[in-house]
Motif scaffolding. Sequence first.
Motif, PDB file in Angstrom:
ATOM      1  N   GLY A 175       0.829  -1.200   0.000  1.00  0.00           N
ATOM      2  CA  GLY A 175       0.000   0.000   0.000  1.00  0.00           C
ATOM      3  C   GLY A 175       0.857   1.242   0.000  1.00  0.00           C
ATOM      4  N   GLU A 176       0.373   2.271  -0.656  1.00  0.00           N
ATOM      5  CA  GLU A 176       1.089   3.542  -0.721  1.00  0.00           C
ATOM      6  C   GLU A 176       0.085   4.676  -0.594  1.00  0.00           C
ATOM      7  N   ALA A 177       0.529   5.758   0.037  1.00  0.00           N
ATOM      8  CA  ALA A 177      -0.334   6.916   0.252  1.00  0.00           C
ATOM      9  C   ALA A 177       0.543   8.137   0.452  1.00  0.00           C
ATOM     10  N   SER A 178      -0.042   9.302   0.203  1.00  0.00           N
ATOM     11  CA  SER A 178       0.651  10.574   0.407  1.00  0.00           C
ATOM     12  C   SER A 178      -0.320  11.562   1.020  1.00  0.00           C
ATOM     13  N   SER A 179       0.184  12.383   1.923  1.00  0.00           N
ATOM     14  CA  SER A 179      -0.643  13.373   2.596  1.00  0.00           C
ATOM     15  C   SER A 179       0.259  14.458   3.156  1.00  0.00           C
ATOM     16  N   THR A 180      -0.359  15.594   3.479  1.00  0.00           N
ATOM     17  CA  THR A 180       0.401  16.679   4.087  1.00  0.00           C
ATOM     18  C   THR A 180       0.852  16.334   5.495  1.00  0.00           C
ATOM     19  N   SER A 181       0.176  15.385   6.127  1.00  0.00           N
ATOM     20  CA  SER A 181       0.553  14.919   7.455  1.00  0.00           C
ATOM     21  C   SER A 181       1.256  13.572   7.327  1.00  0.00           C
ATOM     22  N   GLY A 182       2.433  13.459   7.923  1.00  0.00           N
ATOM     23  CA  GLY A 182       3.171  12.207   7.837  1.00  0.00           C
ATOM     24  C   GLY A 182       2.477  11.068   8.548  1.00  0.00           C
ATOM     25  N   GLU A 183       1.874  11.358   9.706  1.00  0.00           N
ATOM     26  CA  GLU A 183       1.165  10.319  10.452  1.00  0.00           C
ATOM     27  C   GLU A 183      -0.046   9.820   9.676  1.00  0.00           C
ATOM     28  N   LEU A 184      -0.770  10.742   9.062  1.00  0.00           N
ATOM     29  CA  LEU A 184      -1.943  10.340   8.281  1.00  0.00           C
ATOM     30  C   LEU A 184      -1.537   9.516   7.068  1.00  0.00           C
ATOM     31  N   ALA A 185      -0.460   9.907   6.390  1.00  0.00           N
ATOM     32  CA  ALA A 185       0.007   9.138   5.237  1.00  0.00           C
ATOM     33  C   ALA A 185       0.428   7.732   5.649  1.00  0.00           C
ATOM     34  N   SER A 186       1.060   7.606   6.818  1.00  0.00           N
ATOM     35  CA  SER A 186       1.473   6.284   7.301  1.00  0.00           C
ATOM     36  C   SER A 186       0.266   5.391   7.557  1.00  0.00           C
ATOM     37  N   ARG A 187      -0.755   5.935   8.201  1.00  0.00           N
ATOM     38  CA  ARG A 187      -1.937   5.123   8.503  1.00  0.00           C
ATOM     39  C   ARG A 187      -2.696   4.752   7.237  1.00  0.00           C
ATOM     40  N   LEU A 188      -2.807   5.678   6.309  1.00  0.00           N
ATOM     41  CA  LEU A 188      -3.514   5.372   5.068  1.00  0.00           C
ATOM     42  C   LEU A 188      -2.788   4.296   4.262  1.00  0.00           C
ATOM     43  N   SER A 189      -1.466   4.348   4.244  1.00  0.00           N
ATOM     44  CA  SER A 189      -0.713   3.315   3.523  1.00  0.00           C
ATOM     45  C   SER A 189      -0.860   1.952   4.200  1.00  0.00           C
ATOM     46  N   GLN A 190      -0.928   1.929   5.531  1.00  0.00           N
ATOM     47  CA  GLN A 190      -1.140   0.662   6.230  1.00  0.00           C
ATOM     48  C   GLN A 190      -2.510   0.078   5.896  1.00  0.00           C
ATOM     49  N   TYR A 191      -3.542   0.914   5.919  1.00  0.00           N
ATOM     50  CA  TYR A 191      -4.883   0.431   5.586  1.00  0.00           C
ATOM     51  C   TYR A 191      -4.939  -0.059   4.140  1.00  0.00           C
ATOM     52  N   GLN A 192      -4.250   0.640   3.247  1.00  0.00           N
ATOM     53  CA  GLN A 192      -4.251   0.224   1.846  1.00  0.00           C
ATOM     54  C   GLN A 192      -3.523  -1.105   1.668  1.00  0.00           C
ATOM     55  N   ALA A 193      -2.442  -1.310   2.417  1.00  0.00           N
ATOM     56  CA  ALA A 193      -1.719  -2.582   2.330  1.00  0.00           C
ATOM     57  C   ALA A 193      -2.575  -3.738   2.845  1.00  0.00           C
ATOM     58  N   ILE A 194      -3.346  -3.496   3.894  1.00  0.00           N
ATOM     59  CA  ILE A 194      -4.219  -4.553   4.422  1.00  0.00           C
ATOM     60  C   ILE A 194      -5.322  -4.881   3.417  1.00  0.00           C
TER      61      ILE A 194
END
Length: 300
Positions: free
Chosen positions: A174-193
Amino acid sequence: MNTYLPRLRKQHLSTTALLLKPETKPITRETLQPFYQQEQISALLDVESGISRTAPLRWKSRRRDSFSLPYFTDLSRVDPFLDSTPSGVPKSGRWPSQPVPKMEDTQFQQGEEDDENKIKDLSRLTGLPILYLQSLKIRELVTHRVTNQTRLGKIAKQYVLTIAGDGNGMIGIGEASSTSGELASRLSQYQAIKNLRPIVRYEDRTIHGNVKVKMGAVEVLLMSRPPGFGVRCSQYIFEICRCAGISDLAARVERSRNPMNVIKATVQALTAQKTPDAIAKGRGKKIVDVRKAYYGRGVY
Protein backbone atom coordinates in the motif's frame (compact mmCIF):
# COMPACT_ATOMS: atom_id res chain seq x y z
CA MET A 1 -31.11 72.89 -44.43
CA ASN A 2 -29.12 72.49 -41.27
CA THR A 3 -32.24 72.87 -39.12
CA TYR A 4 -34.36 70.50 -41.19
CA LEU A 5 -32.22 67.38 -40.74
CA PRO A 6 -32.29 67.42 -36.92
CA ARG A 7 -36.07 67.76 -37.03
CA LEU A 8 -36.36 64.71 -39.25
CA ARG A 9 -33.99 62.79 -37.03
CA LYS A 10 -35.93 63.76 -33.89
CA GLN A 11 -39.23 62.84 -35.50
CA HIS A 12 -37.78 59.50 -36.62
CA LEU A 13 -36.50 58.71 -33.13
CA SER A 14 -39.80 59.58 -31.49
CA THR A 15 -41.69 57.39 -33.95
CA THR A 16 -39.31 54.46 -33.31
CA ALA A 17 -39.68 54.89 -29.56
CA LEU A 18 -43.46 54.77 -29.84
CA LEU A 19 -43.27 51.61 -31.92
CA LEU A 20 -40.87 49.89 -29.50
CA LYS A 21 -42.74 50.97 -26.36
CA PRO A 22 -44.10 47.89 -24.55
CA GLU A 23 -47.84 47.59 -24.43
CA THR A 24 -49.25 47.81 -20.90
CA LYS A 25 -52.72 46.75 -19.83
CA PRO A 26 -54.56 47.68 -16.66
CA ILE A 27 -54.65 45.04 -13.93
CA THR A 28 -58.12 43.54 -13.84
CA ARG A 29 -59.64 40.33 -12.64
CA GLU A 30 -59.80 39.01 -16.21
CA THR A 31 -56.07 39.54 -16.84
CA LEU A 32 -55.08 37.81 -13.59
CA GLN A 33 -57.51 34.90 -13.83
CA PRO A 34 -55.27 32.64 -16.03
CA PHE A 35 -52.39 32.89 -13.55
CA TYR A 36 -53.88 33.07 -10.03
CA GLN A 37 -56.73 31.67 -8.00
CA GLN A 38 -59.76 33.72 -6.98
CA GLU A 39 -58.53 34.31 -3.42
CA GLN A 40 -55.13 35.45 -4.67
CA ILE A 41 -56.71 37.77 -7.23
CA SER A 42 -58.87 39.40 -4.56
CA ALA A 43 -55.84 39.94 -2.32
CA LEU A 44 -53.81 41.47 -5.16
CA LEU A 45 -56.61 43.86 -6.12
CA ASP A 46 -57.10 44.94 -2.51
CA VAL A 47 -53.40 45.71 -2.15
CA GLU A 48 -53.36 47.56 -5.47
CA SER A 49 -56.31 49.71 -4.49
CA GLY A 50 -54.70 50.63 -1.17
CA ILE A 51 -51.56 52.07 -2.79
CA SER A 52 -51.76 55.66 -3.96
CA ARG A 53 -49.97 56.51 -7.19
CA THR A 54 -48.94 59.91 -5.86
CA ALA A 55 -47.65 58.61 -2.52
CA PRO A 56 -43.98 58.25 -3.63
CA LEU A 57 -43.98 61.92 -4.66
CA ARG A 58 -45.02 62.98 -1.16
CA TRP A 59 -42.58 60.71 0.68
CA LYS A 60 -39.42 62.51 -0.46
CA SER A 61 -36.74 61.80 2.18
CA ARG A 62 -38.96 60.27 4.88
CA ARG A 63 -41.53 57.55 4.60
CA ARG A 64 -44.95 58.22 6.09
CA ASP A 65 -46.65 54.90 5.43
CA SER A 66 -47.51 52.24 7.98
CA PHE A 67 -44.08 50.59 7.60
CA SER A 68 -42.01 53.66 8.51
CA LEU A 69 -40.32 54.06 11.88
CA PRO A 70 -42.01 56.46 14.31
CA TYR A 71 -38.69 58.16 15.14
CA PHE A 72 -35.48 59.31 13.48
CA THR A 73 -32.50 57.03 14.04
CA ASP A 74 -29.49 55.69 12.21
CA LEU A 75 -30.09 52.19 13.64
CA SER A 76 -26.47 52.03 14.82
CA ARG A 77 -27.12 53.28 18.36
CA VAL A 78 -29.25 51.80 21.11
CA ASP A 79 -32.22 53.94 22.08
CA PRO A 80 -32.67 53.74 25.87
CA PHE A 81 -36.45 54.14 25.62
CA LEU A 82 -37.55 52.37 22.45
CA ASP A 83 -34.93 49.63 22.10
CA SER A 84 -34.46 46.78 24.52
CA THR A 85 -30.92 46.91 25.83
CA PRO A 86 -29.16 43.53 25.97
CA SER A 87 -27.11 42.62 28.98
CA GLY A 88 -23.57 43.93 28.87
CA VAL A 89 -24.36 46.77 26.43
CA PRO A 90 -24.47 50.38 27.69
CA LYS A 91 -27.71 52.31 27.21
CA SER A 92 -25.97 54.90 25.09
CA GLY A 93 -23.29 54.03 22.62
CA ARG A 94 -22.68 51.80 19.67
CA TRP A 95 -23.07 48.08 19.59
CA PRO A 96 -19.90 46.20 20.41
CA SER A 97 -18.06 44.56 17.55
CA GLN A 98 -18.80 40.92 16.90
CA PRO A 99 -16.22 38.67 18.58
CA VAL A 100 -13.97 36.65 16.30
CA PRO A 101 -14.88 32.95 16.61
CA LYS A 102 -12.14 30.64 17.82
CA MET A 103 -11.28 27.99 15.25
CA GLU A 104 -10.57 24.58 16.68
CA ASP A 105 -7.64 22.56 15.45
CA THR A 106 -8.98 20.35 12.65
CA GLN A 107 -5.81 18.31 12.25
CA PHE A 108 -6.38 14.59 11.96
CA GLN A 109 -6.07 12.97 15.36
CA GLN A 110 -6.17 9.22 15.66
CA GLY A 111 -7.03 7.61 18.97
CA GLU A 112 -7.63 4.13 20.25
CA GLU A 113 -11.34 4.31 19.49
CA ASP A 114 -10.64 5.40 15.91
CA ASP A 115 -8.19 2.52 15.50
CA GLU A 116 -10.76 0.03 16.74
CA ASN A 117 -13.44 1.44 14.44
CA LYS A 118 -11.08 1.35 11.47
CA ILE A 119 -10.08 -2.25 12.21
CA LYS A 120 -13.76 -3.19 12.36
CA ASP A 121 -14.33 -1.50 9.01
CA LEU A 122 -11.37 -3.33 7.49
CA SER A 123 -12.63 -6.62 8.90
CA ARG A 124 -16.06 -5.99 7.41
CA LEU A 125 -14.53 -4.98 4.08
CA THR A 126 -12.00 -7.80 3.69
CA GLY A 127 -13.90 -10.54 5.52
CA LEU A 128 -10.90 -11.27 7.77
CA PRO A 129 -11.25 -11.60 11.57
CA ILE A 130 -10.16 -8.74 13.80
CA LEU A 131 -7.58 -10.83 15.67
CA TYR A 132 -5.99 -11.78 12.35
CA LEU A 133 -5.73 -8.13 11.29
CA GLN A 134 -4.16 -7.17 14.60
CA SER A 135 -1.51 -9.89 14.23
CA LEU A 136 -0.29 -8.76 10.80
CA LYS A 137 3.32 -7.72 10.26
CA ILE A 138 3.48 -4.20 8.86
CA ARG A 139 6.67 -2.54 7.61
CA GLU A 140 7.19 0.97 6.23
CA LEU A 141 9.89 0.56 3.60
CA VAL A 142 9.91 3.89 1.74
CA THR A 143 9.25 7.33 3.20
CA HIS A 144 10.18 10.55 1.48
CA ARG A 145 8.92 14.04 0.79
CA VAL A 146 7.22 14.90 -2.50
CA THR A 147 6.30 18.30 -3.93
CA ASN A 148 3.58 19.11 -6.44
CA GLN A 149 4.04 22.32 -8.41
CA THR A 150 0.71 24.07 -9.09
CA ARG A 151 -0.30 27.54 -10.17
CA LEU A 152 -0.80 28.41 -6.50
CA GLY A 153 2.71 27.33 -5.57
CA LYS A 154 4.44 24.21 -4.32
CA ILE A 155 2.37 21.76 -2.28
CA ALA A 156 4.56 19.53 -0.10
CA LYS A 157 3.37 16.09 0.96
CA GLN A 158 4.76 13.01 2.66
CA TYR A 159 4.84 9.74 0.70
CA VAL A 160 4.83 6.37 2.47
CA LEU A 161 5.03 2.87 0.98
CA THR A 162 4.08 0.02 3.32
CA ILE A 163 3.87 -3.75 3.09
CA ALA A 164 1.75 -6.04 5.24
CA GLY A 165 1.77 -9.80 5.68
CA ASP A 166 0.88 -12.56 8.09
CA GLY A 167 4.12 -14.54 7.73
CA ASN A 168 2.20 -17.46 6.26
CA GLY A 169 1.77 -16.79 2.55
CA MET A 170 -0.16 -13.48 2.51
CA ILE A 171 1.37 -10.23 1.27
CA GLY A 172 -0.01 -6.79 0.47
CA ILE A 173 1.43 -3.46 -0.60
CA GLY A 174 0.00 0.00 0.00
CA GLU A 175 1.09 3.54 -0.72
CA ALA A 176 -0.33 6.92 0.25
CA SER A 177 0.65 10.57 0.41
CA SER A 178 -0.64 13.37 2.60
CA THR A 179 0.40 16.68 4.09
CA SER A 180 0.55 14.92 7.46
CA GLY A 181 3.17 12.21 7.84
CA GLU A 182 1.17 10.32 10.45
CA LEU A 183 -1.94 10.34 8.28
CA ALA A 184 0.01 9.14 5.24
CA SER A 185 1.47 6.28 7.30
CA ARG A 186 -1.94 5.12 8.50
CA LEU A 187 -3.51 5.37 5.07
CA SER A 188 -0.71 3.32 3.52
CA GLN A 189 -1.14 0.66 6.23
CA TYR A 190 -4.88 0.43 5.59
CA GLN A 191 -4.25 0.22 1.85
CA ALA A 192 -1.72 -2.58 2.33
CA ILE A 193 -4.22 -4.55 4.42
CA LYS A 194 -6.88 -4.12 1.74
CA ASN A 195 -4.46 -5.40 -0.93
CA LEU A 196 -3.55 -8.65 0.85
CA ARG A 197 -3.06 -11.45 -1.69
CA PRO A 198 -1.98 -15.09 -1.27
CA ILE A 199 1.31 -16.25 -2.78
CA VAL A 200 2.37 -19.74 -3.81
CA ARG A 201 5.17 -21.21 -1.68
CA TYR A 202 7.07 -24.43 -2.16
CA GLU A 203 7.08 -26.41 1.09
CA ASP A 204 6.08 -23.18 2.88
CA ARG A 205 9.64 -21.85 2.70
CA THR A 206 10.63 -20.81 -0.86
CA ILE A 207 9.25 -20.16 -4.34
CA HIS A 208 8.73 -22.45 -7.31
CA GLY A 209 11.76 -22.08 -9.56
CA ASN A 210 13.08 -18.73 -10.76
CA VAL A 211 10.92 -15.69 -11.45
CA LYS A 212 12.05 -12.56 -13.29
CA VAL A 213 9.97 -9.37 -13.40
CA LYS A 214 10.69 -5.98 -14.93
CA MET A 215 9.17 -2.87 -13.35
CA GLY A 216 10.18 0.36 -15.04
CA ALA A 217 13.97 0.30 -15.28
CA VAL A 218 14.28 -2.30 -12.50
CA GLU A 219 14.72 -6.00 -13.18
CA VAL A 220 14.31 -8.36 -10.22
CA LEU A 221 15.28 -12.03 -10.39
CA LEU A 222 14.04 -14.30 -7.58
CA MET A 223 15.58 -17.77 -7.26
CA SER A 224 14.50 -20.70 -5.11
CA ARG A 225 17.06 -22.22 -2.76
CA PRO A 226 17.42 -25.43 -0.67
CA PRO A 227 16.51 -25.60 3.02
CA GLY A 228 18.83 -23.70 5.34
CA PHE A 229 20.06 -21.33 2.64
CA GLY A 230 18.34 -18.31 4.19
CA VAL A 231 17.26 -15.08 2.54
CA ARG A 232 20.19 -13.46 0.75
CA CYS A 233 19.03 -10.31 -0.99
CA SER A 234 18.60 -6.57 -0.52
CA GLN A 235 16.99 -5.13 2.59
CA TYR A 236 13.69 -4.37 0.83
CA ILE A 237 13.26 -7.90 -0.52
CA PHE A 238 14.34 -9.28 2.87
CA GLU A 239 11.50 -7.45 4.66
CA ILE A 240 9.00 -8.62 2.04
CA CYS A 241 10.11 -12.22 2.55
CA ARG A 242 9.75 -11.90 6.32
CA CYS A 243 6.17 -10.63 5.94
CA ALA A 244 5.33 -13.30 3.36
CA GLY A 245 6.84 -16.23 5.28
CA ILE A 246 9.69 -17.11 2.90
CA SER A 247 12.84 -18.40 4.59
CA ASP A 248 14.98 -19.62 1.66
CA LEU A 249 15.45 -17.28 -1.28
CA ALA A 250 18.11 -15.60 -3.39
CA ALA A 251 17.48 -12.42 -5.35
CA ARG A 252 19.36 -10.21 -7.73
CA VAL A 253 18.42 -6.66 -8.72
CA GLU A 254 19.69 -5.62 -12.12
CA ARG A 255 19.90 -2.24 -13.82
CA SER A 256 18.19 0.46 -11.75
CA ARG A 257 17.73 -0.01 -8.01
CA ASN A 258 14.91 2.37 -7.27
CA PRO A 259 13.43 1.23 -3.93
CA MET A 260 9.80 1.77 -4.96
CA ASN A 261 10.14 -0.22 -8.18
CA VAL A 262 12.16 -2.93 -6.43
CA ILE A 263 9.39 -3.46 -3.88
CA LYS A 264 6.61 -3.42 -6.47
CA ALA A 265 8.50 -5.80 -8.77
CA THR A 266 9.17 -8.23 -5.92
CA VAL A 267 5.54 -8.32 -4.82
CA GLN A 268 4.45 -8.78 -8.43
CA ALA A 269 6.93 -11.63 -8.87
CA LEU A 270 5.68 -13.41 -5.74
CA THR A 271 2.01 -13.09 -6.69
CA ALA A 272 2.56 -14.00 -10.36
CA GLN A 273 4.16 -17.40 -9.80
CA LYS A 274 2.96 -20.39 -11.76
CA THR A 275 1.81 -23.38 -9.76
CA PRO A 276 3.35 -26.81 -10.40
CA ASP A 277 0.02 -28.02 -11.77
CA ALA A 278 -0.03 -25.30 -14.43
CA ILE A 279 3.60 -25.95 -15.38
CA ALA A 280 3.02 -29.72 -15.61
CA LYS A 281 -0.03 -29.24 -17.82
CA GLY A 282 1.84 -26.82 -20.05
CA ARG A 283 4.79 -29.19 -20.49
CA GLY A 284 2.74 -32.34 -20.68
CA LYS A 285 4.52 -33.96 -17.73
CA LYS A 286 3.69 -35.18 -14.28
CA ILE A 287 3.86 -33.03 -11.20
CA VAL A 288 6.68 -35.13 -9.73
CA ASP A 289 8.81 -34.35 -12.78
CA VAL A 290 8.25 -30.66 -12.32
CA ARG A 291 9.13 -30.84 -8.62
CA LYS A 292 12.42 -32.64 -9.35
CA ALA A 293 11.33 -35.52 -7.15
CA TYR A 294 11.30 -38.22 -9.82
CA TYR A 295 13.66 -41.17 -9.16
CA GLY A 296 14.74 -39.78 -5.81
CA ARG A 297 16.21 -36.50 -6.97
CA GLY A 298 16.85 -33.84 -4.38
CA VAL A 299 13.93 -31.56 -3.75
CA TYR A 300 14.59 -27.89 -3.25
